[in-house]
Design a protein around this motif. Structure first.
Motif: not given
Length: 511
Positions: A174-179, A193-199, A204-211
């Protein structure tokens, strides 16, 4: 309890009464408890731990192998139908029929040892157990950590190996994907963690991640603000983290993180978080046991292509320190095996326990059966395919089916873990060990019976209140109010509670 206190000091008298009422009154203790089977003698053992998860099994292959080496085989006496280990132990003690060997918690083995149920082992070890005695000499603090309040040792302990207990984990993919770079500070961790939540790192096009997720272990994050969940050492004094000012800051920040959706909304209730959140490509970071957690990279590689859940160093906290609050104990896990005062030949029994501290016995308990679960290659044990390809991929459970890696009296060998760990875990453990991120640990302390009662009575109230209050604070149903919290702890007897711990710690230092 009053009845039990009366029974143990009068153990010898009670046993005379028990024998007198039996159909076999003239049968000696040796004839009843040590049955001859060729060259192998039989001793009775009580082992009922973790509410029935560990109950001695007469068919365990490792103990059958030990019988060939020592001439002693064990017969389990613990009730297999019971799911309450404390109750099973108490019933065994109250019966007055104490088997030759008794597995249990240090505080209970010490308590009943001082009352006459179990033998003091110091002299027996010096005279008849060279392998245990070698460990005693090499490990300064071993006796202090395991002996009773009277200064006598009543058990041979089970001792884990290695230093690392838990570590941070994060999704490198995930870090790599979001650079994003690996977070190095608490502020950077928050931003990740904020980036994991929002980006949308799972794409999958949803904001369903649990940081951030864990299994009811949210307070492991408290050290990011210099706070501790429970008891800890600071400048030679034992303190209680939730009673200190830093705890307010930690709770306020964790409440903020929770409100912003950075922490699993079901963190207080969700079970099997790793299976569900990693398996559904939802979880981003956590704190867990490195060996089992890194294994999800292999287990989920087909279901979650590219998953790379790796160990990360503890982020620098607000004081510029990297702190891991957990650490394995060097001296024991507060579990061990005692020798009954009723046993006929204590010298033979201590020699039997000494076998498990020998190189051969230790290998047996760590690796299982040579030729079946492991082979020797280049002078070192290596697990066989049969061991590594265990059902559900759980090699530890497979070894335990043989009787290895059960918390009997032996010293674990951390190398056994390295043989089956994902390289991610091995690398992470090496990083934590080299970085020495560990908070100073409180040693295994010994308490008097009166102190144990104080800790149980007051400690139970404190823990229950703390857990309930912390949940309300973090979930936002109550504002964080440390002063009110401390006032309530004081009403429960907190000052007496912490006084007992510091008195025991002073005794430990002075002994």
């Amino acid at each position: 309890m009053k009845k039990r206190k009366l029974m143990i000091p009068l153990l010898a008298s009670m046993m005379m009464l028990v024998s007198g009422c039996s159909d076999d009154a003239s049968t000696s203790s040796k004839e009843k408890n040590v049955k001859k089977d060729g060259k192998v003698e039989e001793l009775k053992v009580f082992m009922h731990a973790s509410n029935g998860y560990f109950i001695f099994n007469d068919d365990w292959a490792t103990f059958k192998e030990a019988a060939k080496k020592t001439g002693i085989k064990l017969k389990g006496t613990a009730p297999k139908s019971s799911t309450n280990s404390a109750e099973a132990f108490n019933l065994m003690i109250a019966s007055g029929e104490i088997p030759d060997l008794v597995h249990g918690q240090k505080k209970y083995l010490n308590k009943y040892g001082m009352e006459g149920a179990f033998l003091p082992l110091n002299d027996l070890i010096k005279k008849h157990a060279p392998n245990i005695q070698k460990y005693v000499k090499e490990k300064e603090g071993f006796l202090k950590a395991n002996q009773g309040p009277d200064g006598k040792l009543y058990m041979v302990p089970y001792i884990s190996d290695g230093l690392v207990a838990e570590t941070y984990f994060i999704r490198q993919d995930w870090l790599d994907k979001l650079k994003l770079q690996m977070p190095q500070t608490v502020d950077e961790f928050y931003k990740v963690l904020k980036a994991f939540k929002e980006q949308d790192p799972n794409g999958n096009g949803k904001q369903d991640e649990i940081p951030y997720f864990s299994e009811d272990n949210i307070l492991g994050l408290g050290t990011l603000w210099g706070a501790f969940d429970g008891l800890y050492l600071e400048n030679g004094e034992i303190k209680y983290g939730p009673y200190e000012a830093k705890f307010q800051t930690a709770m306020e920040n964790l409440s903020k993180w929770y409100k912003e959706g950075l922490i699993d909304p079901e963190i207080f209730t969700r079970e099997k978080s790793r299976e569900y959140l990693l398996g559904n490509n939802l979880g981003g970071a956590s704190r867990y046991y490195p060996g089992s957690t890194a294994g999800y990279n292999d287990a989920l590689k087909d279901k979650v292509p590219g998953i790379n859940f790796i160990v990360m160093a503890p982020p620098e906290n607000t004081e510029g320190k990297r702190i891991e609050p957990t650490k394995r104990s060097d001296f024991g896990n507060n579990l061990g095996v005692a020798i009954s005062a009723q046993t006929e030949n204590p010298e033979k029994v201590i020699k039997y326990l000494d076998f498990f501290y020998s190189e051969e016995g230790r290998r047996l308990m760590n690796y299982g059966i040579e030729g079946e679960t492991y082979e020797i290659k280049d002078g070192k044990p290596v697990f066989t395919d049969k061991a590594l390809k265990a059902k559900d991929g759980n090699i530890v459970e497979n070894l335990r089916s043989y009787g290895s890696q059960v918390p009997f009296s032996f010293h674990q060998d951390f190398e056994y873990e390295k043989l089956w760990m994902n390289p991610i875990a091995v690398k992470g453990i090496e990083e934590y060990t080299k970085g020495n991120f560990f908070a100073e640990q409180i040693p295994n302390l010994t308490f008097t019976e009166e102190e144990e009662k104080t800790l149980t009575d007051i400690g139970t109230q404190i823990t229950t209140y703390k857990d309930e209050t912390v949940q309300k604070w973090i979930m936002g149903s109550e504002p964080v109010n440390l002063e009110q919290f401390k006032k309530r702890l004081d009403e429960m007897g907190f000052k007496e509670y912490i006084k007992v711990y510091n008195a025991a710690y002073k005794r430990y230092q002075d002994s």
